[in-house]
Design an enzyme around this catalytic site. Structure first.
Site, mmCIF file in Angstrom:
data_model
loop_
_atom_site.group_PDB
_atom_site.id
_atom_site.type_symbol
_atom_site.label_atom_id
_atom_site.label_comp_id
_atom_site.label_asym_id
_atom_site.label_seq_id
_atom_site.Cartn_x
_atom_site.Cartn_y
_atom_site.Cartn_z
ATOM 1 C CD GLU A 63 76.528 54.350 -79.480
ATOM 2 O OE1 GLU A 63 75.759 53.743 -80.241
ATOM 3 O OE2 GLU A 63 77.499 53.822 -78.937
ATOM 4 C CB SER A 64 73.913 60.194 -75.971
ATOM 5 O OG SER A 64 73.748 59.026 -75.204
#
Length: 142
Positions: A63-64
């Site tokens: 997600e980062s």
């Protein structure tokens, strides 16, 4: 004056200070026109109790890197990015070394984006396949 790739990477990593990315030691290592790569060390800090990489840490890496990829391709003066949904299929265990996440765009719309994120180990073995959808929203005018 445009920044060199090295300067851009330093600026991007500096933006991660005091965030989950810093907590997990996630470092952005490369980017191009339609991709972004980051790495995360696999240490006991990101292990499950049985000594392998925690799927939640892998999802946080995915997600980062996906959100950051969406972020760098928008007009940040007018818009901000938020994740809508992430899926992760974990295929291989990792106990040490680094894992690398490469986010590439499947769809790069004005409002929504869809990214394919492949997480591999140092030998290039596929560890997880993730999909992230993000949305670009207008910043409120003050």
């Amino acid at each position: 004056m445009s920044l060199s790739k090295k300067e851009m990477l330093a600026k991007a990593n500096a933006a991660s200070q005091n965030t989950l990315m810093e907590t997990l030691n996630i470092e952005i290592t490369d980017f191009g026109d339609d991709f972004l790569v980051a790495r995360m060390p696999v240490t006991p800090r990101v292990h499950q109790p049985d000594g392998v990489l925690h799927g939640g840490a892998t999802a946080a890496l995915a997600e980062s890197v996906g959100s950051f990829a969406s972020h760098i391709f928008i007009d940040t003066e007018k818009l901000f990015v938020r994740g809508l949904e992430i899926t992760a299929n974990h295929l291989k265990s990792v106990t040490d070394g680094f894992v690398y996440a490469k986010a590439t765009f499947l769809h790069k719309g004005r409002t929504t984006q869809l990214l394919d994120i492949r997480v591999t180990d140092e030998a290039g073995n596929l560890v997880s396949i993730c999909r992230l959808s993000t949305i670009s929203l207008p910043k409120k005018k003050e």
